[in-house]
Design a protein around this motif. Structure first.
Motif: not given
Length: 381
Positions: A325-335
């Motif tokens: 299970k790979d989990k990666d946090y980030g903004p991901y260009n979301l509004n």
């Protein structure tokens, strides 16, 4: 005259209290009812749990209470004449108006319209003294000596309606815990797919229906708008929403070169789950309609605004006899800011909700240009 009669009746009741106590050998019942018919056709009913409560009655100055009731009944009668119902329950709180005076905590007066009579044929006065025992006074408008007949079915229904109206009056504001459980969909998709430069476009983007879940929990503060019979309420409150966007097939979310894309896995790895998730603090502002007489029916509409608290992707796959299970946090260009429209419709314990985001999920030119539609059931409210 009325006050002396009241005092005489009270003294008789106190004298009988010791007999009532001795006669009770198996423990006191939940409540005793004592009915006193006065010469002026009034009926006094006392509801007590034991003789000790009966002996405490003098400390409440019931003689002065009788005079006070006359003013309350006149005010209740005037309110009934102005109301658009045949029967009305008015609540007074003497102890709140004049604290520390030994006055009753609550007085409830039920009256109904009747021509040719000051207070109508049957006014019922309920007095709650320190939430311990009650005093009920029936004022009978008849002039003969025949006992008053049992209330008819319409009268009993009217009395129940008046109690319901009293409860309706108290519900001018409330705070509700809400819990929503539903699904997410992406609508108005202006680009079928977004892929990094140099890669072959994949098939149109599809979300896995069962995995693209929406969960929302929060508090709603509800305030009635208008008069006491107004069915319109304003609802506002903080909510925490969790959106999952799970992909179908062997696709995954990729964030590189300032672009959030959906691509097909090409190295042979088979994904069991691949999703993008967000958590958002949302503040709704809604108008809700609860038609009078249909308190279990709800119809609401309004808007909301929310701010993204966190976002992450999650990959689940099986490789070399091991589940990863790979989990990666980030903004991901979301509004960061989301806003839109929402509505609810329900009856009884069943309530449906829908929320539509007016702005795209991703920033312009940096991801999929589509709005989120969430819908499902409101399990708590």
């Amino acid at each position: 005259m009325q006050s002396s009669l009241f005092s005489a009746a009270l003294a008789a009741l106190l004298a009988a209290a010791s007999f009532s106590t001795q006669a009770r050998t198996l423990g006191p019942p939940p409540a005793d009812t004592i009915v006193v018919r006065l010469p002026n056709k009034a009926v006094l009913t006392l509801v007590v749990r034991d003789a000790q409560q009966l002996r405490q009655l003098p400390q409440y100055h019931l003689d002065s209470l009788v005079a006070r009731l006359d003013g309350y009944i006149r005010r209740a009668d005037a309110a009934t004449k102005a109301a658009d119902t045949e029967r009305l329950t008015t609540v007074f709180h003497p102890n709140q108006d004049q604290p520390d005076q030994g006055l009753p905590e609550e007085i409830r007066i039920t009256t109904r319209k009747q021509s040719g009579s000051a207070y109508g044929p049957s006014n019922k006065v309920e007095v709650l003294l320190e939430k311990k025992f009650g005093v009920v006074v029936n004022i009978d408008g008849k002039t003969n000596d025949q006992p008053r007949a049992a209330a008819s079915r319409p009268d009993r229904q009217a009395y129940r309606d008046s109690l319901r109206e009293a409860r309706w009056d108290r519900k001018s504001s409330s705070t509700d815990v809400i819990f929503d459980l539903g699904l997410n969909a992406l609508v108005n998709n202006r680009i079928d797919r977004v892929t990094p430069a140099g890669q072959t476009p994949t098939s149109p983007l599809d979300l896995r229906t069962g995995g693209s879940r929406y969960v929302n929990i929060g508090l709603n503060f509800k305030q009635r708008l208008g008069g006491r019979r107004s069915p319109l309420y304003l609802k506002v409150g903080p909510e925490f929403a969790f959106n999952n966007y799970m992909l179908e097939g062997n696709h995954k979310w990729v964030n590189q070169n300032g672009l959030t894309s959906v691509v097909l896995e090409t190295n042979g790895r088979q994904y069991q789950k691949t999703k993008l998730a967000t958590s958002t603090l949302t503040v709704p502002l809604m108008l809700q309609l609860n038609p009078h007489g249909h308190s279990h029916f709800r119809l609401g509409a309004g808007g909301f605004v929310g701010y993204r608290l966190a976002s992450w992707t999650k990959l689940k796959y099986f490789e070399e006899n091991t589940t990863y299970k790979d989990k990666d946090y980030g903004p991901y260009n979301l509004n960061d800011w989301q806003y839109g429209l929402q509505g609810v419709i329900g009856f009884g314990s069943l309530t449906f909700f829908a929320k539509y985001n007016l702005n795209p999920l991703f920033r312009a030119g940096q991801g999929l240009q589509a709005q989120t539609l969430s819908f499902g059931l409101r399990l708590l409210q």
